[in-house]
Design a protein around this motif. Structure first.
Motif, PDB file in Angstrom:
ATOM      1  N   VAL A  30      -1.187   7.330   1.176  1.00 21.04           N
ATOM      2  CA  VAL A  30      -2.032   6.136   1.104  1.00 21.04           C
ATOM      3  C   VAL A  30      -2.653   5.905   2.472  1.00 21.04           C
ATOM      4  N   GLY A  31      -3.986   5.768   2.511  1.00 17.79           N
ATOM      5  CA  GLY A  31      -4.646   5.589   3.795  1.00 17.79           C
ATOM      6  C   GLY A  31      -5.632   4.440   3.815  1.00 17.79           C
ATOM      7  N   ARG A  32      -6.138   4.027   2.629  1.00 18.87           N
ATOM      8  CA  ARG A  32      -7.137   2.954   2.604  1.00 18.87           C
ATOM      9  C   ARG A  32      -6.472   1.615   2.938  1.00 18.87           C
ATOM     10  N   GLU A  33      -7.193   0.803   3.653  1.00 21.61           N
ATOM     11  CA  GLU A  33      -6.636  -0.454   4.174  1.00 21.61           C
ATOM     12  C   GLU A  33      -6.141  -1.348   3.053  1.00 21.61           C
ATOM     13  N   LYS A  34      -6.938  -1.510   2.005  1.00 19.93           N
ATOM     14  CA  LYS A  34      -6.551  -2.365   0.876  1.00 19.93           C
ATOM     15  C   LYS A  34      -5.285  -1.836   0.213  1.00 19.93           C
ATOM     16  N   SER A  35      -5.217  -0.518   0.098  1.00 17.17           N
ATOM     17  CA  SER A  35      -4.067   0.106  -0.567  1.00 17.17           C
ATOM     18  C   SER A  35      -2.797  -0.097   0.263  1.00 17.17           C
ATOM     19  N   VAL A  36      -2.926   0.036   1.589  1.00 16.05           N
ATOM     20  CA  VAL A  36      -1.757  -0.163   2.471  1.00 16.05           C
ATOM     21  C   VAL A  36      -1.240  -1.600   2.329  1.00 16.05           C
ATOM     22  N   LYS A  37      -2.144  -2.576   2.283  1.00 16.11           N
ATOM     23  CA  LYS A  37      -1.736  -3.980   2.161  1.00 16.11           C
ATOM     24  C   LYS A  37      -1.083  -4.245   0.812  1.00 16.11           C
ATOM     25  N   ALA A  38      -1.587  -3.568  -0.238  1.00 17.58           N
ATOM     26  CA  ALA A  38      -0.980  -3.715  -1.569  1.00 17.58           C
ATOM     27  C   ALA A  38       0.459  -3.197  -1.543  1.00 17.58           C
ATOM     28  N   GLN A  78      10.422   5.082  -1.732  1.00 19.22           N
ATOM     29  CA  GLN A  78      10.543   5.421  -0.314  1.00 19.22           C
ATOM     30  C   GLN A  78       9.172   5.311   0.338  1.00 19.22           C
ATOM     31  N   MET A  79       9.143   4.894   1.617  1.00 21.80           N
ATOM     32  CA  MET A  79       7.904   4.822   2.381  1.00 21.80           C
ATOM     33  C   MET A  79       8.109   5.476   3.728  1.00 21.80           C
ATOM     34  N   LEU A  80       7.059   6.239   4.157  1.00 21.85           N
ATOM     35  CA  LEU A  80       7.175   6.916   5.454  1.00 21.85           C
ATOM     36  C   LEU A  80       5.798   6.909   6.112  1.00 21.85           C
ATOM     37  N   LYS A  81       5.790   6.372   7.369  1.00 18.06           N
ATOM     38  CA  LYS A  81       4.524   6.354   8.094  1.00 18.06           C
ATOM     39  C   LYS A  81       4.339   7.699   8.791  1.00 18.06           C
ATOM     40  N   LEU A  82       3.150   8.323   8.570  1.00 22.76           N
ATOM     41  CA  LEU A  82       2.848   9.621   9.185  1.00 22.76           C
ATOM     42  C   LEU A  82       2.107   9.407  10.495  1.00 22.76           C
ATOM     43  N   PRO A  83       2.122  10.408  11.392  1.00 33.87           N
ATOM     44  CA  PRO A  83       1.476  10.252  12.708  1.00 33.87           C
ATOM     45  C   PRO A  83      -0.024   9.949  12.615  1.00 33.87           C
ATOM     46  N   ASN A  84      -0.692  10.414  11.566  1.00 34.95           N
ATOM     47  CA  ASN A  84      -2.143  10.175  11.471  1.00 34.95           C
ATOM     48  C   ASN A  84      -2.488   8.791  10.928  1.00 34.95           C
ATOM     49  N   GLY A  85      -1.523   7.934  10.722  1.00 36.59           N
ATOM     50  CA  GLY A  85      -1.771   6.560  10.293  1.00 36.59           C
ATOM     51  C   GLY A  85      -1.623   6.354   8.805  1.00 36.59           C
ATOM     52  N   THR A  86      -1.573   7.457   7.994  1.00 42.06           N
ATOM     53  CA  THR A  86      -1.400   7.289   6.547  1.00 42.06           C
ATOM     54  C   THR A  86       0.075   7.070   6.236  1.00 42.06           C
ATOM     55  N   ILE A  87       0.302   6.524   5.023  1.00 40.54           N
ATOM     56  CA  ILE A  87       1.684   6.240   4.603  1.00 40.54           C
ATOM     57  C   ILE A  87       1.998   7.131   3.410  1.00 40.54           C
ATOM     58  N   ARG A  88       3.125   7.860   3.478  1.00 37.96           N
ATOM     59  CA  ARG A  88       3.575   8.681   2.351  1.00 37.96           C
ATOM     60  C   ARG A  88       4.587   7.882   1.557  1.00 37.96           C
ATOM     61  N   VAL A  89       4.338   7.726   0.269  1.00 40.18           N
ATOM     62  CA  VAL A  89       5.157   6.885  -0.602  1.00 40.18           C
ATOM     63  C   VAL A  89       5.727   7.754  -1.715  1.00 40.18           C
ATOM     64  N   LEU A  90       6.971   7.557  -2.013  1.00 38.72           N
ATOM     65  CA  LEU A  90       7.598   8.186  -3.175  1.00 38.72           C
ATOM     66  C   LEU A  90       7.660   7.152  -4.269  1.00 38.72           C
ATOM     67  N   VAL A  91       7.003   7.436  -5.399  1.00 40.49           N
ATOM     68  CA  VAL A  91       6.970   6.447  -6.492  1.00 40.49           C
ATOM     69  C   VAL A  91       7.531   7.068  -7.764  1.00 40.49           C
ATOM     70  N   GLU A  92       8.016   6.155  -8.658  1.00 41.55           N
ATOM     71  CA  GLU A  92       8.520   6.584  -9.970  1.00 41.55           C
ATOM     72  C   GLU A  92       7.820   5.748 -11.021  1.00 41.55           C
TER      73      GLU A  92
END
Length: 779
Positions: A30-38, A78-92
């Motif tokens: 996830v990288g878009r600002e709106k998506s990160v806030k959601a 699970q949520m993990l912030k990556l060095p490039n600013g995007t967030i990696r999320v594990l969803v079910e």
């Protein structure tokens, strides 16, 4: 549609190019600002978020209208912030849900949703559908390389029909719209039917792809195999030192083809023939046939053009330099050049030069080519009987070749030569076809752009060719062929013209060919005139040229044997050098004759004089005709005889002469066949002269056809006959009045020495021709 009836507020995460089904577990970046806030909002609340796919993948900031209304409620594991600013999320994925309302669109999307529950129909039908789906999915896996066989094992263990459809769809590479259709299908039976249809379509596409792939592979394998075998053959030939093998030959031909400049259909034809040649065994006779055909296709000019020199002054200089006289023919060539210069593109004219032998028809065509700057090619049609000589033979025949037209084009090497068809009047036809009919296509400007040769097979463009034909006479050329040509008559030369031709062209040329310098041989003008008058009698200059050769040979012999250093030919030395004269120059008759009249005749060799003699003998009215006369000439004699009988009293002839006398009409040179209607008035005048015992003037020559009423009808070849009369030394020509228009064509030098008397009736002829006591008889 099944719903729980329970509505709730939940953050929305729009997905790009991805769709999540219930029970699916996967990572999202996830990288878009709106998506990160959601995501942050969901983490604060209960870790639940709605995953809905946007309709267009390329949209960076989708609006609520651009997001599908059915999505999946998912739990953030699970949520993990990556060095490039995007967030990696594990969803079910948990459950389907429908968006009822957008509550917030500013910082992030927040929506009111309704959870959707699966609807079940009769289990038997659903069970059958499940089996069909699994079977089709199995076939899909076998065709597709993107899904592993282990996937089928894991999917087969799923008992829930709705979940089975979701899991299978998640493994397929489909358009987003198709996956969304499966997601939106709340009814399990409908969902399985949609999936089955998708699977069947995909399977058919994969089957088609497999077939195409196999075909391409087979073609590639064949090409690679051929390449490998060719290389092997080359290696073997190299080892054996055989550089002239079929493979080397084919390679050379392919190299030629790559440089070939011609029509596409011819290029394709050559390529096919090279492939055939390659597959033909070296020992097969067919190989030579194919090779010859390919060589012909390569050697014919298809596009090469020479640029025309359209300078009219230059063309006039060239024509005058090569020929003396022939004004009409030269004028026609200059007209062609002028039109060509104006329109840039003119279909080649078909000129037919008609005239006796030796007047320069062939050499004029050569000069036309030189003046235009075109290639010149000549073929002789004399004695050609076979249609295949023009159109070529079919390739199935042994020793087949193209026709003479294509052979001539090969010789020329360009598509716009000057092409001379010599002796077109001497073609014949027999069981092998009619070559004159085959020439119709060659000489028709509206057809010859697609000339068809039996050997070449491909249409050939002859429209840029300038065709010139030659003939001694017109009446033996078939009418349809004659209709396609423009006649240019070259009747023959006057004494003055022959004198100039001998001085300017013939003598210098023969001196050069016999190795004589200018000072080693001189021929006086009187000597040349004597040769023309007493040693040659012809329309052209061939005999005159031979006399020049004779003189040059005599001069060469004297110079080489040291008899003389130079030879001067004069009137006095002529007889000693070349012998006695062959002909008598001067009057056709040396004195006025009774029963002998000079007629003028046309022959293929030009004009000539013809003395017609009549003898009246005691007898019973028998009319005898001798001198190898043709049917038409015999009929003219009969007509003249009948006319005299009908006018006997007016002509002061015994009315019973035809009962008391035999009449013998003879035309000398009895071995030579003679025919034609134009001797009518000559026979009648000779008959009347003999019956009246009145002489005919020695200065008069005549020509004209006669009717039973004594009318004089027009004839042809007046110019040639006038030249003959001039050569024979006649002073007066009696001719039909309707031929007055032809006098303009007669050279001025001839008109100055001759008096032309146009007549309409035989009475006028007798008035001018018969002599009584040095005066004329009046009838």
């Amino acid at each position: 549609m099944g719903t729980t009836g329970r509505e709730r507020k939940i953050p929305l995460l729009p997905l790009r190019g991805l769709l999540v089904f219930p029970t699916m577990v996967l990572h999202l970046d996830v990288g878009r600002e709106k998506s990160v806030k959601a995501l942050e909002k969901a983490m604060v609340d209960d870790n639940l978020i709605l995953l809905a796919t946007q309709e267009e993948v390329h949209l960076e900031e989708p609006t609520k209208e651009q997001i599908f209304k059915v999505g999946t409620i998912a739990k953030i594991k699970q949520m993990l912030k990556l060095p490039n600013g995007t967030i990696r999320v594990l969803v079910e994925g948990l459950k389907r849900a429908r968006i009822d309302q957008f509550l917030n669109e500013d910082e992030y999307f927040e929506v009111a949703i309704s959870e959707l529950e699966d609807e079940m129909d009769e289990m038997a039908e659903v069970e059958a559908l499940m089996r069909s789906v699994l079977r089709t999915f199995e076939q899909y896996i076998k065709l597709s390389k993107k899904v592993t066989p282990e996937t089928l094992a894991s999917v087969s263990d799923i008992d829930e029909p709705g979940r089975l459809a979701d899991v299978i769809t998640s493994h397929l590479t489909l358009k987003m719209k198709d996956k969304q259709n499966v997601l939106e299908a709340i009814n399990v039976k409908a969902r399985l039917e949609i999936l089955l249809e998708i699977l069947n379509n995909e399977r058919e596409v994969l089957e088609l792809e497999r077939k195409i792939g196999q075909r391409v592979k087979k073609q590639m394998e064949k090409t690679q195999k051929e390449y490998y075998l060719r290389e092997q053959m080359k290696a073997i030939q190299k080892e054996l030192g055989d550089k002239e093998g079929r493979a080397g030959e084919v390679e050379e031909l392919r190299k030629q083809l790559s440089e070939f400049d011609g029509p596409d259909q011819v290029e394709e034809k050559i390529a096919k023939e090279i492939d055939r040649l390659e597959k033909t065994p070296p020992t097969s006779a067919e190989g030579n046939v194919i090779r010859n055909y390919i060589d012909w296709l390569f050697s014919i000019p298809w596009t090469k053009v020479t640029e025309d020199n359209l300078d009219i002054n230059h063309a006039k200089e060239v024509l005058d330099e090569d020929h003396y006289g022939l004004e009409k023919a030269k004028e026609r060539v200059l007209e062609y050049l002028a039109v060509q210069k104006l329109v840039k593109r003119l279909k080649g004219p078909i000129l037919c030069l008609v005239g006796p032998p030796g007047v320069g028809k062939t050499s004029l065509a050569r000069s036309v080519a030189r003046s235009l700057g075109r290639e010149f090619v000549r073929i002789s049609l004399g004695g050609v009987r076979d249609e295949a000589e023009i159109r070529g033979h079919r390739r199935t025949y042994v020793g087949a070749m193209p026709g003479r037209v294509i052979q001539g084009m090969k010789t020329a090497g360009t598509v716009n030569p000057v092409f001379l068809l010599d002796e077109i009047d001497k073609m014949a036809n027999d069981f092998r076809g009619d070559p004159a009919a085959a020439l119709l296509e060659v000489l028709d400007p509206n057809q010859n752009d697609t000339f068809s040769d039996h050997y070449i097979e491909e249409p050939y463009d002859l429209s840029k060719v300038m065709f010139i034909t030659t003939a001694n006479t017109v009446h033996t050329i078939p009418r349809p062929l004659l209709d396609r040509m423009e006649m240019l008559h070259i009747p023959g030369y006057t004494e003055i013209e022959k004198l100039n031709i001998a001085k300017k062209y013939l003598l210098p040329k023969q001196m050069e060919e016999h190795g004589l310098a200018e000072e080693q041989l001189t021929v006086s003008e009187e000597g040349l005139l004597e040769i023309i008058r007493l040693y040659t009698r012809e329309a052209g200059v061939r005999d005159l040229n031979r006399m020049m050769e004779t003189i040059c040979r005599k001069a060469a012999k004297q110079i080489v044997s040291d008899e003389a250093q130079e030879l001067n030919v004069t009137l006095e030395t002529l007889e000693e050098l070349i012998g006695k004269s062959k002909f008598r120059y001067g009057l056709a008759e040396t004195e006025d004759q009774v029963g002998a009249c000079t007629g003028l005749a046309w022959t293929e060799a030009g004009g000539d004089t013809l003395t017609i003699e009549v003898a009246v003998l005691p007898g019973k009215g028998k009319l005898t005709l001798t001198g190898k006369l043709g049917d038409v000439m015999k009929e003219s004699a009969q007509a003249a005889f009948s006319y005299i009988r009908s006018r006997a009293e007016e002509l002061k002839i015994d009315p019973d002469f035809y009962e008391k006398s035999d009449i013998h009409i003879h035309v000398p040179e009895g071995a030579i066949p003679k025919d034609g209607p134009s001797a009518g008035i000559t026979i009648a005048t000779a008959l009347i002269s003999a019956l009246c015992s009145t002489p005919v003037s020695k200065e008069v020559g005549m020509t004209g056809e006669i009717t039973l009423r004594g009318r004089v009808l027009p004839i042809g070849g007046l110019k040639e006959k006038s030249l003959a009369a001039h050569r024979a030394g006649l002073k007066t020509i009696i001719m039909p009045k309707e031929n007055e228009k032809d006098i303009d064509e007669i050279p001025d030098t001839v008109k100055q020495d001759l008096t032309f008397i146009p007549v309409e009736h035989l009475d006028e002829v007798l008035d001018k021709a018969l002599v009584i006591d040095d005066g004329k008889v009046t009838v």
